[in-house]
Design a protein around this motif. Structure first.
Motif, PDB file in Angstrom:
ATOM      1  N   ARG A  10       7.088  -6.426 -48.279  1.00 59.27           N
ATOM      2  CA  ARG A  10       6.948  -6.973 -49.639  1.00 59.27           C
ATOM      3  C   ARG A  10       5.472  -7.025 -50.054  1.00 59.27           C
ATOM      4  N   ARG A  11       4.625  -7.453 -49.149  1.00 62.54           N
ATOM      5  CA  ARG A  11       3.191  -7.502 -49.456  1.00 62.54           C
ATOM      6  C   ARG A  11       2.645  -6.099 -49.700  1.00 62.54           C
ATOM      7  N   ASN A  12       3.035  -5.149 -48.851  1.00 62.66           N
ATOM      8  CA  ASN A  12       2.587  -3.762 -49.038  1.00 62.66           C
ATOM      9  C   ASN A  12       3.044  -3.231 -50.394  1.00 62.66           C
ATOM     10  N   TYR A  13       4.303  -3.484 -50.725  1.00 64.52           N
ATOM     11  CA  TYR A  13       4.848  -3.017 -52.007  1.00 64.52           C
ATOM     12  C   TYR A  13       4.030  -3.590 -53.160  1.00 64.52           C
ATOM     13  N   ALA A  14       3.780  -4.888 -53.145  1.00 65.18           N
ATOM     14  CA  ALA A  14       3.033  -5.545 -54.221  1.00 65.18           C
ATOM     15  C   ALA A  14       1.612  -5.001 -54.304  1.00 65.18           C
ATOM     16  N   ARG A  15       0.981  -4.796 -53.157  1.00 64.32           N
ATOM     17  CA  ARG A  15      -0.388  -4.278 -53.139  1.00 64.32           C
ATOM     18  C   ARG A  15      -0.423  -2.835 -53.665  1.00 64.32           C
ATOM     19  N   LEU A  17       1.738  -1.394 -55.654  1.00 62.02           N
ATOM     20  CA  LEU A  17       2.069  -1.402 -57.079  1.00 62.02           C
ATOM     21  C   LEU A  17       0.862  -1.839 -57.917  1.00 62.02           C
ATOM     22  N   ALA A  18       0.142  -2.865 -57.471  1.00 58.40           N
ATOM     23  CA  ALA A  18      -1.037  -3.331 -58.204  1.00 58.40           C
ATOM     24  C   ALA A  18      -2.099  -2.232 -58.280  1.00 58.40           C
ATOM     25  N   VAL A  19      -2.339  -1.564 -57.170  1.00 58.13           N
ATOM     26  CA  VAL A  19      -3.315  -0.475 -57.153  1.00 58.13           C
ATOM     27  C   VAL A  19      -2.818   0.682 -58.014  1.00 58.13           C
ATOM     28  N   ALA A  20      -1.528   0.994 -57.918  1.00 59.88           N
ATOM     29  CA  ALA A  20      -0.959   2.096 -58.697  1.00 59.88           C
ATOM     30  C   ALA A  20      -1.095   1.822 -60.194  1.00 59.88           C
ATOM     31  N   GLU A  21      -0.904   0.589 -60.617  1.00 57.15           N
ATOM     32  CA  GLU A  21      -1.059   0.255 -62.035  1.00 57.15           C
ATOM     33  C   GLU A  21      -2.480   0.567 -62.502  1.00 57.15           C
ATOM     34  N   GLN A  22      -3.465   0.232 -61.688  1.00 55.89           N
ATOM     35  CA  GLN A  22      -4.869   0.507 -62.032  1.00 55.89           C
ATOM     36  C   GLN A  22      -5.140   2.010 -62.058  1.00 55.89           C
ATOM     37  N   GLU A  23      -4.650   2.710 -61.061  1.00 55.77           N
ATOM     38  CA  GLU A  23      -4.891   4.158 -60.973  1.00 55.77           C
ATOM     39  C   GLU A  23      -4.203   4.913 -62.108  1.00 55.77           C
ATOM     40  N   VAL A  24      -2.975   4.527 -62.436  1.00 57.86           N
ATOM     41  CA  VAL A  24      -2.258   5.191 -63.529  1.00 57.86           C
ATOM     42  C   VAL A  24      -2.951   4.879 -64.852  1.00 57.86           C
ATOM     43  N   ARG A  38      -5.222   4.716 -50.015  1.00 62.89           N
ATOM     44  CA  ARG A  38      -6.524   4.280 -49.482  1.00 62.89           C
ATOM     45  C   ARG A  38      -6.951   2.947 -50.075  1.00 62.89           C
ATOM     46  N   THR A  39      -6.866   2.836 -51.384  1.00 61.97           N
ATOM     47  CA  THR A  39      -7.304   1.616 -52.062  1.00 61.97           C
ATOM     48  C   THR A  39      -6.429   0.427 -51.676  1.00 61.97           C
ATOM     49  N   ALA A  40      -5.141   0.675 -51.480  1.00 66.27           N
ATOM     50  CA  ALA A  40      -4.214  -0.401 -51.088  1.00 66.27           C
ATOM     51  C   ALA A  40      -4.342  -0.749 -49.610  1.00 66.27           C
ATOM     52  N   GLY A  41      -5.039   0.091 -48.853  1.00 63.83           N
ATOM     53  CA  GLY A  41      -5.218  -0.170 -47.426  1.00 63.83           C
ATOM     54  C   GLY A  41      -3.992   0.128 -46.594  1.00 63.83           C
ATOM     55  N   VAL A  42      -3.220   1.121 -47.044  1.00 66.99           N
ATOM     56  CA  VAL A  42      -2.020   1.533 -46.305  1.00 66.99           C
ATOM     57  C   VAL A  42      -2.057   3.051 -46.144  1.00 66.99           C
ATOM     58  N   GLY A  43      -1.191   3.567 -45.313  1.00 70.95           N
ATOM     59  CA  GLY A  43      -1.096   5.008 -45.138  1.00 70.95           C
ATOM     60  C   GLY A  43      -0.252   5.645 -46.233  1.00 70.95           C
ATOM     61  N   HIS A  50       7.917   3.398 -49.893  1.00 76.68           N
ATOM     62  CA  HIS A  50       8.246   2.513 -51.013  1.00 76.68           C
ATOM     63  C   HIS A  50       8.554   3.287 -52.289  1.00 76.68           C
ATOM     64  N   PHE A  51       7.869   4.415 -52.485  1.00 76.59           N
ATOM     65  CA  PHE A  51       8.014   5.225 -53.688  1.00 76.59           C
ATOM     66  C   PHE A  51       8.192   6.679 -53.266  1.00 76.59           C
ATOM     67  N   PRO A  52       9.448   7.098 -53.023  1.00 77.42           N
ATOM     68  CA  PRO A  52       9.702   8.428 -52.457  1.00 77.42           C
ATOM     69  C   PRO A  52       9.297   9.590 -53.373  1.00 77.42           C
ATOM     70  N   THR A  53       9.141   9.323 -54.654  1.00 76.04           N
ATOM     71  CA  THR A  53       8.719  10.363 -55.584  1.00 76.04           C
ATOM     72  C   THR A  53       7.650   9.797 -56.519  1.00 76.04           C
ATOM     73  N   ARG A  54       6.901  10.674 -57.136  1.00 76.44           N
ATOM     74  CA  ARG A  54       5.907  10.250 -58.131  1.00 76.44           C
ATOM     75  C   ARG A  54       6.616   9.520 -59.272  1.00 76.44           C
ATOM     76  N   ARG A  55       7.777  10.034 -59.681  1.00 79.94           N
ATOM     77  CA  ARG A  55       8.533   9.394 -60.754  1.00 79.94           C
ATOM     78  C   ARG A  55       8.902   7.960 -60.375  1.00 79.94           C
ATOM     79  N   ALA A  56       9.281   7.734 -59.121  1.00 83.39           N
ATOM     80  CA  ALA A  56       9.626   6.379 -58.683  1.00 83.39           C
ATOM     81  C   ALA A  56       8.430   5.443 -58.840  1.00 83.39           C
ATOM     82  N   LEU A  57       7.259   5.935 -58.513  1.00 86.71           N
ATOM     83  CA  LEU A  57       6.039   5.141 -58.661  1.00 86.71           C
ATOM     84  C   LEU A  57       5.764   4.865 -60.138  1.00 86.71           C
ATOM     85  N   LEU A  58       5.840   5.887 -60.972  1.00 88.36           N
ATOM     86  CA  LEU A  58       5.595   5.716 -62.402  1.00 88.36           C
ATOM     87  C   LEU A  58       6.609   4.758 -63.029  1.00 88.36           C
TER      88      LEU A  58
END
Length: 188
Positions: A10-15, A17-24, A38-43, A50-58
């Protein structure tokens, strides 16, 4: 231990998502997934888990905006003028997509077969929200009977993507939207 893993996930997902919002917001739909990791500190694998496709992330990045557009469609559905309500909502969709980088890509219909694991939930939400507006406008003869929500969302997405790099994308998108609206009305 499983509870700890779920909390970590859950923490990884939130982190992420927060970074992805900034990057997008900074780079649009083509934001680097590797930079997000890299920015979220995960691989990268964690991001893809958490986001199997770019569309899922968007779609995740756009979820609040999509909900706001759905709420706005429900507000407008009770208005007197069905054409004005539909076109008002569609204009707001265009304006929102211009300011919310990545939203147009999240809404786009890519023509591929739907992915049963991850269908386009943003587009499905827009179909549900705008359906009543469109049906009412078509019933009232304010919009051609064969126009679909998919047509309208595709039109909005196309306008936004076509104007994304214009010096004044909001003004250009609004102009193109106004031009397109004339073609939405049935001819007498």
């Amino acid at each position: 231990m499983p509870d700890r893993q779920r909390a970590d996930a859950r923490r990884n997902y939130a982190r992420i998502l927060a970074v992805a919002e900034q990057e997008v917001a900074a780079h649009g739909a083509n934001a680097s997934l590797e930079q997000i990791a890299r920015t979220a500190g995960v691989g990268s694998a964690t991001v893809r888990r958490h986001f199997p496709t770019r569309r899922a992330l968007l779609e995740a990045v756009s979820a609040e905006r999509i909900e706001a557009l759905g709420a706005r469609a429900r507000e407008l559905a009770g208005g007197e003028d069905s054409r004005a309500a539909l076109l008002g909502w569609l204009g707001e969709l265009v304006a929102y997509c211009v300011t919310a980088r990545g939203l147009a890509a999240a809404l786009s219909y890519d023509g591929a077969e739907p992915d049963p694991v991850h269908e386009n939930s943003c587009s499905a939400a827009m179909e549900e929200a705008a359906g009543p507006l469109l049906h009412r406008a078509a019933r009232d003869g304010a919009v051609a009977a064969d126009v679909t929500v998919s047509d309208l969302v595709t039109l909005a997405v196309g306008i936004v993507l076509a104007t994304e790099h214009h010096p004044d994308p909001a003004a250009r998108a609004d102009r193109l939207f106004r031009l397109a609206v004339a073609g939405l009305s049935p001819r007498d």
